[in-house]
Design a protein around this motif. Structure first.
Motif, PDB file in Angstrom:
ATOM      1  N   GLN A 164      67.830  75.934 106.347  1.00  0.00           N
ATOM      2  CA  GLN A 164      68.276  76.043 104.620  1.00  0.00           C
ATOM      3  C   GLN A 164      66.976  76.174 103.893  1.00  0.00           C
ATOM      4  O   GLN A 164      67.382  76.825 102.775  1.00  0.00           O
ATOM      5  CB  GLN A 164      68.507  74.354 104.485  1.00  0.00           C
ATOM      6  CG  GLN A 164      69.731  73.880 104.897  1.00  0.00           C
ATOM      7  CD  GLN A 164      71.151  73.918 103.886  1.00  0.00           C
ATOM      8  OE1 GLN A 164      70.749  73.817 102.753  1.00  0.00           O
ATOM      9  NE2 GLN A 164      72.216  74.400 104.227  1.00  0.00           N
ATOM     10  N   ASN A 165      65.839  75.530 104.242  1.00  0.00           N
ATOM     11  CA  ASN A 165      64.468  75.899 103.323  1.00  0.00           C
ATOM     12  C   ASN A 165      63.453  76.422 104.162  1.00  0.00           C
ATOM     13  O   ASN A 165      62.363  76.583 103.439  1.00  0.00           O
ATOM     14  CB  ASN A 165      64.234  74.658 102.538  1.00  0.00           C
ATOM     15  CG  ASN A 165      65.337  74.063 102.088  1.00  0.00           C
ATOM     16  OD1 ASN A 165      65.844  72.895 102.542  1.00  0.00           O
ATOM     17  ND2 ASN A 165      66.135  74.561 101.327  1.00  0.00           N
ATOM     18  N   LYS A 196      70.513  67.805 106.858  1.00  0.00           N
ATOM     19  CA  LYS A 196      70.990  67.511 105.477  1.00  0.00           C
ATOM     20  C   LYS A 196      72.206  67.235 105.385  1.00  0.00           C
ATOM     21  O   LYS A 196      73.269  67.559 106.405  1.00  0.00           O
ATOM     22  CB  LYS A 196      70.751  68.136 104.543  1.00  0.00           C
ATOM     23  CG  LYS A 196      69.213  69.024 104.414  1.00  0.00           C
ATOM     24  CD  LYS A 196      69.293  70.289 103.440  1.00  0.00           C
ATOM     25  CE  LYS A 196      67.659  70.748 103.334  1.00  0.00           C
ATOM     26  NZ  LYS A 196      66.949  69.749 102.623  1.00  0.00           N
ATOM     27  N   PHE A 199      72.940  72.930 108.496  1.00  0.00           N
ATOM     28  CA  PHE A 199      72.414  72.005 107.676  1.00  0.00           C
ATOM     29  C   PHE A 199      71.011  71.415 107.963  1.00  0.00           C
ATOM     30  O   PHE A 199      70.282  70.783 107.195  1.00  0.00           O
ATOM     31  CB  PHE A 199      73.351  70.898 107.533  1.00  0.00           C
ATOM     32  CG  PHE A 199      74.716  71.014 106.867  1.00  0.00           C
ATOM     33  CD1 PHE A 199      74.731  71.041 105.284  1.00  0.00           C
ATOM     34  CD2 PHE A 199      75.783  71.459 107.651  1.00  0.00           C
ATOM     35  CE1 PHE A 199      75.785  71.326 104.750  1.00  0.00           C
ATOM     36  CE2 PHE A 199      76.852  71.651 106.743  1.00  0.00           C
ATOM     37  CZ  PHE A 199      77.038  71.567 105.523  1.00  0.00           C
ATOM     38  N   SER A 219      67.022  71.442 107.849  1.00  0.00           N
ATOM     39  CA  SER A 219      65.960  71.865 106.944  1.00  0.00           C
ATOM     40  C   SER A 219      65.402  73.126 107.242  1.00  0.00           C
ATOM     41  O   SER A 219      64.967  74.041 106.393  1.00  0.00           O
ATOM     42  CB  SER A 219      64.886  70.891 106.561  1.00  0.00           C
ATOM     43  OG  SER A 219      65.845  69.742 105.867  1.00  0.00           O
ATOM     44  N   THR A 236      74.085  67.616 102.899  1.00  0.00           N
ATOM     45  CA  THR A 236      74.703  68.655 102.090  1.00  0.00           C
ATOM     46  C   THR A 236      73.543  69.770 101.518  1.00  0.00           C
ATOM     47  O   THR A 236      72.413  69.245 101.940  1.00  0.00           O
ATOM     48  CB  THR A 236      75.555  68.225 100.535  1.00  0.00           C
ATOM     49  OG1 THR A 236      75.995  69.191 100.044  1.00  0.00           O
ATOM     50  CG2 THR A 236      74.260  67.729  99.980  1.00  0.00           C
ATOM     51  N   SER A 237      73.982  70.781 101.440  1.00  0.00           N
ATOM     52  CA  SER A 237      72.875  71.843 101.111  1.00  0.00           C
ATOM     53  C   SER A 237      72.132  71.434  99.870  1.00  0.00           C
ATOM     54  O   SER A 237      72.544  70.816  98.996  1.00  0.00           O
ATOM     55  CB  SER A 237      73.717  73.267 100.753  1.00  0.00           C
ATOM     56  OG  SER A 237      74.015  73.749 101.923  1.00  0.00           O
ATOM     57  N   GLY A 238      70.768  71.654  99.808  1.00  0.00           N
ATOM     58  CA  GLY A 238      69.979  71.663  98.881  1.00  0.00           C
ATOM     59  C   GLY A 238      68.565  71.357  99.266  1.00  0.00           C
ATOM     60  O   GLY A 238      68.133  71.327 100.573  1.00  0.00           O
TER      61      GLY A 238
END
Length: 302
Positions: free
Chosen positions: A36-37, A108, A31, A33, A110-112
């Motif tokens: 994820q991104n 995070k 999770f 960042s 949650t994912s996003g």
């Protein structure tokens, strides 16, 4: 230019958020960042005889990058330096060491993409490796990349981001062309940088480097410009069209991981001179040896 594996790095101890673990067991949350991104900032540091050259400048640049991205809960410099010192101590490192220091937006819930789902502050990772200068001192070859560096209106180049997809695509081009690296241009056809280094061209006797509108500001790059001014060497920061490069008497690149190295070929054009590269290398080494940076690790005595 393919880096090789070193047995010295087999049992590295890595720091993640102040906790230390073997390289094979160190981990970060899925999770986070960065996972994820690709939302993280970083610095490459080099250790010389127990000191990191221009450490504060590197930390300042990373902090500025995080401020532009509006990170919250960023670790203070003393926390990062303390963890860096302990990482070096646990790995028994003094010299010929490269450090990759990373700060992410954090974990995070949650994912996003929305930064509001990051509510626990930043994560930081310190990876130190036994790594001599990575460039072949005989010189490197470059090809012109088809991919271009984005302008500041697309991606603020003052952010030293871990999201390096453009560089990876250019490196794939270099691998396919059989060259050591690729030279990227901006959208107007002016020189930006290679996939991992800044570029200098000696044009009409002037040490010339590109603007930083389409590439990050470089600490080694700025050191070279400072040395040129200090030694009375004509230098310029300006747009450099790709068509100017065949007329340059000499080209060299700069970076923390490999210091300075001459370019011996760009596509089909070859360069024989390395006078200024060698001269700046000497001045840079003198600058490093005279550095009054705070020692991070005690030198061994015999």
């Amino acid at each position: 230019m393919l880096q090789t594996y070193s047995e010295k790095n087999k049992d590295l101890i890595v720091c993640v958020n102040g906790e230390f673990a073997h390289r094979d067991s160190a981990g970060i949350s899925p999770f986070d960042s960065s996972v994820q991104n690709g939302d993280a900032v970083w610095e490459g540091l080099r250790l010389y005889n127990g000191r990191v050259f221009k450490l504060r400048q590197h930390l300042d640049r990373m902090r500025r990058s995080a401020e532009i991205l509006q990170y919250e809960g960023y670790p203070d410099d003393e926390r990062l330096i303390s963890d860096l010192r302990e990482t070096l101590r646990r790995n028994d490192m003094v010299d010929e060491v490269h450090v990759r220091m990373t700060v992410t937006r954090g974990v995070k819930y949650t994912s996003g993409l929305d930064p509001r789902i990051n509510q626990t502050g930043c994560s930081h990772i310190i990876l130190a490796e036994h790594k001599p200068l990575v460039f072949n001192t005989d010189g490197i070859t470059l090809c012109k990349a088809q991919h271009r560096r984005p302008p500041a209106s697309v991606l603020n180049q003052k952010v030293h981001s871990c999201n390096q997809l453009t560089s990876i695509l250019a490196k794939l081009e270099a691998n396919a062309a059989g060259t050591d690296d690729a030279l990227l241009l901006d959208l107007d056809g002016n020189v930006a940088e290679t996939s991992s280094t800044h570029i200098f061209a000696v044009i009409d006797g002037v040490i010339t480097t590109s603007q930083t509108t389409a590439c990050p500001e470089g600490i080694t790059r700025q050191t070279i410009l400072d040395l040129a001014s200090r030694h009375g060497v004509p230098n310029a920061v300006r747009d450099i069209s790709f068509e100017e490069l065949p007329n340059a008497s000499e080209i060299f690149v700069s970076g923390t991981m490999g210091e300075l190295v001459p370019v011996i070929a760009l596509d089909q054009h070859r360069y024989a001179e390395r006078i200024w590269c060698d001269r700046f290398t000497h001045w840079l080494r003198t600058e490093i040896e005279a550095s009054d940076e705070e020692p991070l690790i005690e030198l061994r005595t015999t």
